[in-house]
Write a protein that holds these residues in place. Sequence first.
Motif: not given
Ligand code: B12
Length: 226
Positions: A111-118, A121-123, A159-161, A188-192, A205-210
């Motif tokens: 709930e509350g989490e909108l970041h779903v790109v990871a 990819m996992i899917g 789940m991702s957070s 589970i994974g994600g920077r939170a 607990v995972c660090r990367r989608v791979s």
């Molecule tokens: C795209 C994006 C959005 C999109 C998301 C769209 C979508 N459908 O996903 C939208 C526009 C909705 C959005 C909204 C917001 N965002 Co945003 N967003 C991003 C952005 C640019 C890219 C995120 C992303 O997709 N990364 C690519 C994926 C692949 O990487 P990842 O999620 O980090 O996952 C990696 C690992 O963590 C791991 N992983 C993650 N989860 C899981 C789960 C499992 C099971 C496994 C195995 C691995 C794994 O695998 C990946 C690496 O292989 C980031 C920038 C950043 N630095 O990440 C900001 C970012 C995450 N967002 C940020 C913010 C602040 C927001 C908003 C608050 C903005 C606002 N004021 O509205 C809102 C909050 C929304 C919410 N409540 O969730 C901040 C968060 C800062 C923080 N930690 O406080 C960031 C870091 C930008 C910044 N530098 O300020 N966002």
Amino acid sequence: MCPRWENDSREVRLMELGRAYARALLTGDEVAAELAMREALEAGLSTPEIDDEIIAPALWLVGDLWQRGELSVADEHIATEITLRVLALQREAQRVAEARAGQRVMLAAPEGELHVVALRMIGNLLRDGGYDVVMLGADVPATALADAASRHEADVIGMSSTMPGGEDRLLLAIRAVQEARPEARYMIGGRALTSRVRGRPGIEVCRRVSEAVEAVDALVQRADMN
Ligand code: B12
């Protein structure tokens, strides 16, 4: 894509892999033969296609060359041994794919989490690996996730957070699912996430989608041993 193009590119792929496999047999290169087989499996070619259109023609060629005195008996034996090992590899890959197909992985952001790109990819990775994936997507309340996990008989919940505070909501979601579907395991994974969630039984607990496919494999195998 136009279906005829799809057929054409499939034919071309079969021909390329057939050539690569034949070359591997003729040079006694087991690694190259295994590589050709892996590529054929990844390209989604069926067992009959691989057997009839890649392996058999390569062995026929080996036989013809041997008959003409262009290959020695030893070369022919090496080609056959390589093929027998490749067939075992093919069987093992099928066994793994069949075992994964029987396992359902449900993916959701709490709930509350909108970041779903990871998660997306996992899917893709899990589907490519043969798992049955149900994607719930972003912003899923704990009770809705628990209900869906139970109705869809999920074996693993992924789940991702990302956002600060997301870890607590993720843990609440796990607690809700544990009540509704005690047999489920978690990836589970994600920077939170912090070190607080590490080392809990039934949670990877995972660090990367791979890491996802390996993590689900491990969870499923451990569940099978219990
Ligand atoms: C795209 C994006 C959005 C999109 C998301 C769209 C979508 N459908 O996903 C939208 C526009 C909705 C959005 C909204 C917001 N965002 Co945003 N967003 C991003 C952005 C640019 C890219 C995120 C992303 O997709 N990364 C690519 C994926 C692949 O990487 P990842 O999620 O980090 O996952 C990696 C690992 O963590 C791991 N992983 C993650 N989860 C899981 C789960 C499992 C099971 C496994 C195995 C691995 C794994 O695998 C990946 C690496 O292989 C980031 C920038 C950043 N630095 O990440 C900001 C970012 C995450 N967002 C940020 C913010 C602040 C927001 C908003 C608050 C903005 C606002 N004021 O509205 C809102 C909050 C929304 C919410 N409540 O969730 C901040 C968060 C800062 C923080 N930690 O406080 C960031 C870091 C930008 C910044 N530098 O300020 N966002």
